[in-house]
Design a protein around this motif. Structure first.
Motif, PDB file in Angstrom:
ATOM      1  N   GLY A 214       0.822  -1.209   0.000  1.00 50.28           N
ATOM      2  CA  GLY A 214       0.000   0.000   0.000  1.00 50.28           C
ATOM      3  C   GLY A 214       0.853   1.256   0.000  1.00 50.28           C
ATOM      4  N   GLY A 215       1.960   1.230   0.770  1.00 49.76           N
ATOM      5  CA  GLY A 215       2.871   2.385   0.820  1.00 49.76           C
ATOM      6  C   GLY A 215       3.532   2.643  -0.515  1.00 49.76           C
ATOM      7  N   VAL A 216       3.943   1.573  -1.209  1.00 50.48           N
ATOM      8  CA  VAL A 216       4.571   1.728  -2.524  1.00 50.48           C
ATOM      9  C   VAL A 216       3.598   2.325  -3.537  1.00 50.48           C
ATOM     10  N   SER A 217       2.335   1.880  -3.490  1.00 49.60           N
ATOM     11  CA  SER A 217       1.331   2.387  -4.435  1.00 49.60           C
ATOM     12  C   SER A 217       1.114   3.886  -4.251  1.00 49.60           C
ATOM     13  N   ILE A 218       1.037   4.345  -3.027  1.00 52.72           N
ATOM     14  CA  ILE A 218       0.825   5.782  -2.755  1.00 52.72           C
ATOM     15  C   ILE A 218       2.021   6.587  -3.261  1.00 52.72           C
ATOM     16  N   LEU A 219       3.233   6.064  -3.013  1.00 57.14           N
ATOM     17  CA  LEU A 219       4.440   6.769  -3.466  1.00 57.14           C
ATOM     18  C   LEU A 219       4.471   6.868  -4.990  1.00 57.14           C
ATOM     19  N   LEU A 220       4.041   5.781  -5.671  1.00 53.08           N
ATOM     20  CA  LEU A 220       4.021   5.787  -7.136  1.00 53.08           C
ATOM     21  C   LEU A 220       3.046   6.830  -7.666  1.00 53.08           C
ATOM     22  N   VAL A 221       1.891   6.953  -7.036  1.00 55.80           N
ATOM     23  CA  VAL A 221       0.892   7.954  -7.458  1.00 55.80           C
ATOM     24  C   VAL A 221       1.444   9.356  -7.294  1.00 55.80           C
ATOM     25  N   ILE A 222       2.159   9.584  -6.182  1.00 55.00           N
ATOM     26  CA  ILE A 222       2.723  10.920  -5.936  1.00 55.00           C
ATOM     27  C   ILE A 222       3.770  11.258  -6.996  1.00 55.00           C
ATOM     28  N   LEU A 223       4.630  10.261  -7.320  1.00 59.66           N
ATOM     29  CA  LEU A 223       5.666  10.506  -8.334  1.00 59.66           C
ATOM     30  C   LEU A 223       5.054  10.804  -9.698  1.00 59.66           C
ATOM     31  N   ILE A 224       4.030  10.031 -10.079  1.00 59.42           N
ATOM     32  CA  ILE A 224       3.367  10.265 -11.363  1.00 59.42           C
ATOM     33  C   ILE A 224       2.741  11.657 -11.403  1.00 59.42           C
ATOM     34  N   GLY A 225       2.150  12.066 -10.277  1.00 53.16           N
ATOM     35  CA  GLY A 225       1.545  13.398 -10.227  1.00 53.16           C
ATOM     36  C   GLY A 225       2.582  14.495 -10.394  1.00 53.16           C
ATOM     37  N   LEU A 226       3.740  14.337  -9.720  1.00 54.18           N
ATOM     38  CA  LEU A 226       4.801  15.347  -9.841  1.00 54.18           C
ATOM     39  C   LEU A 226       5.320  15.423 -11.281  1.00 54.18           C
ATOM     40  N   MET A 227       5.487  14.220 -11.883  1.00 54.47           N
ATOM     41  CA  MET A 227       5.951  14.202 -13.267  1.00 54.47           C
ATOM     42  C   MET A 227       4.960  14.916 -14.192  1.00 54.47           C
ATOM     43  N   GLY A 228       3.669  14.733 -13.940  1.00 57.57           N
ATOM     44  CA  GLY A 228       2.653  15.395 -14.752  1.00 57.57           C
ATOM     45  C   GLY A 228       2.717  16.917 -14.622  1.00 57.57           C
ATOM     46  N   VAL A 229       2.941  17.380 -13.376  1.00 58.06           N
ATOM     47  CA  VAL A 229       3.020  18.835 -13.149  1.00 58.06           C
ATOM     48  C   VAL A 229       4.225  19.412 -13.872  1.00 58.06           C
ATOM     49  N   ILE A 230       5.376  18.696 -13.744  1.00 61.21           N
ATOM     50  CA  ILE A 230       6.609  19.189 -14.388  1.00 61.21           C
ATOM     51  C   ILE A 230       6.452  19.201 -15.913  1.00 61.21           C
ATOM     52  N   LEU A 231       5.877  18.117 -16.455  1.00 60.84           N
ATOM     53  CA  LEU A 231       5.680  18.038 -17.908  1.00 60.84           C
ATOM     54  C   LEU A 231       4.743  19.139 -18.396  1.00 60.84           C
ATOM     55  N   GLY A 232       3.690  19.404 -17.637  1.00 66.55           N
ATOM     56  CA  GLY A 232       2.786  20.480 -18.027  1.00 66.55           C
ATOM     57  C   GLY A 232       3.439  21.834 -18.011  1.00 66.55           C
ATOM     58  N   TYR A 233       4.304  22.019 -16.988  1.00 68.88           N
ATOM     59  CA  TYR A 233       5.015  23.286 -16.872  1.00 68.88           C
ATOM     60  C   TYR A 233       5.954  23.478 -18.054  1.00 68.88           C
ATOM     61  N   VAL A 234       6.663  22.408 -18.439  1.00 68.20           N
ATOM     62  CA  VAL A 234       7.614  22.483 -19.558  1.00 68.20           C
ATOM     63  C   VAL A 234       6.863  22.757 -20.865  1.00 68.20           C
ATOM     64  N   MET A 235       5.732  22.079 -21.100  1.00 65.66           N
ATOM     65  CA  MET A 235       4.974  22.293 -22.331  1.00 65.66           C
ATOM     66  C   MET A 235       4.423  23.719 -22.392  1.00 65.66           C
ATOM     67  N   LYS A 236       4.013  24.219 -21.242  1.00 63.47           N
ATOM     68  CA  LYS A 236       3.466  25.584 -21.203  1.00 63.47           C
ATOM     69  C   LYS A 236       4.534  26.592 -21.591  1.00 63.47           C
ATOM     70  N   LYS A 237       5.783  26.379 -21.074  1.00 65.39           N
ATOM     71  CA  LYS A 237       6.899  27.271 -21.396  1.00 65.39           C
ATOM     72  C   LYS A 237       7.237  27.191 -22.886  1.00 65.39           C
ATOM     73  N   ALA A 238       7.177  25.948 -23.426  1.00 63.14           N
ATOM     74  CA  ALA A 238       7.536  25.774 -24.833  1.00 63.14           C
ATOM     75  C   ALA A 238       6.525  26.479 -25.751  1.00 63.14           C
ATOM     76  N   LEU A 239       5.269  26.406 -25.422  1.00 62.85           N
ATOM     77  CA  LEU A 239       4.239  27.013 -26.255  1.00 62.85           C
ATOM     78  C   LEU A 239       4.288  28.525 -26.163  1.00 62.85           C
ATOM     79  N   SER A 240       4.658  29.023 -25.015  1.00 58.37           N
ATOM     80  CA  SER A 240       4.704  30.472 -24.844  1.00 58.37           C
ATOM     81  C   SER A 240       6.020  31.025 -25.438  1.00 58.37           C
TER      82      SER A 240
END
Length: 240
Positions: A214-240
């Motif tokens: 259960g602990g590993v699953s929660i950590l994986l969700v958090i990592l995926i969420g952080l990666m999504g935020v970073i990727l969105g931030y990078v795409m936003k910078k690229a488009l602008s």
């Protein structure tokens, strides 16, 4: 058989074939009538005279449990072979998965509000077999001893002595058989307790593994969420 709400107890009396200077054992069978774990405790009015193995334990749901009661060797027989010793067996519902090591004196405390079932057992002495009668000598020189017949038709003498010796031999074999049954019963109870302990350890291990997964699953969700935020931030910078 004594029937209670939690346990059936057999026999209703503890019978010992009394013999001087000899340990004597008898068994007590407890049958759990419920779907719960039932803890029990055995007490006696004369603890120095008797050994109860085990004196506490847990009977699994719908299962049986054998208790061995051993009377220590006695130096003299009681008057009229009467015994005033008594046993008290207490039983109470235990928590699921409970084992003998989990039993406490507080569990059998009525004043604390616990529902404790009690059963009293008395001790009965059974007379030992009579010693063989002496063999009469033959009436004729060189002749073999012959039995005589009494007025009521009972055969006396040599054949009676032989029958008595056979009775003693049978009693000795019965005592050996009881000792063997007591040993096997003790080994059976030990195996049951060990099996219960292994089952509890396996259950704890399963729970520990589940928590870790259960602990590993929660950590994986958090990592995926952080990666999504970073990727969105990078795409936003690229488009602008």
């Amino acid at each position: 058989m004594i029937t209670g709400e939690l346990l059936d107890i057999e026999p209703i009396e503890l019978k010992f074939p009394f013999e001087l200077r000899k340990q004597i054992s008898c068994s007590l069978q407890l049958s759990n009538k419920t779907d719960n774990h039932v803890a029990f405790k055995v007490k006696t009015t004369n603890p120095k005279k008797y050994c109860v193995r085990p004196n506490t334990g847990v009977v699994l749901p719908r299962a049986t449990f054998d208790v061995i009661v051993t009377m220590q060797a006695q130096k003299e027989a009681p008057p009229d072979m009467q015994c005033k010793d008594k046993f008290l067996l207490q039983s109470v519902i235990a928590s699921p998965g409970a084992a003998a090591k989990d039993i406490t004196a507080e569990m059998f405390n009525k004043e604390a509000g616990h529902m404790v079932e009690e059963c009293k057992l008395r001790v009965i002495y059974v007379s030992p077999p009579q010693p063989p009668s002496p063999v009469p000598e033959g009436s004729e020189e060189g002749g073999s001893p012959r039995g005589s017949v009494s007025e009521n038709g009972t055969l006396n003498g040599f054949e009676s002595s032989t029958a008595n010796r056979g009775s003693v031999d049978t009693h000795d074999k019965s005592a050996e058989a009881r000792a063997l049954v007591a040993k096997l019963t003790e080994e059976k109870n030990s195996a049951i307790q060990q099996n219960n302990k292994l089952c509890q350890e396996l259950e704890l291990l399963k729970r520990d593994v589940s928590r870790r997964q259960g602990g590993v699953s929660i950590l994986l969700v958090i990592l995926i969420g952080l990666m999504g935020v970073i990727l969105g931030y990078v795409m936003k910078k690229a488009l602008s």
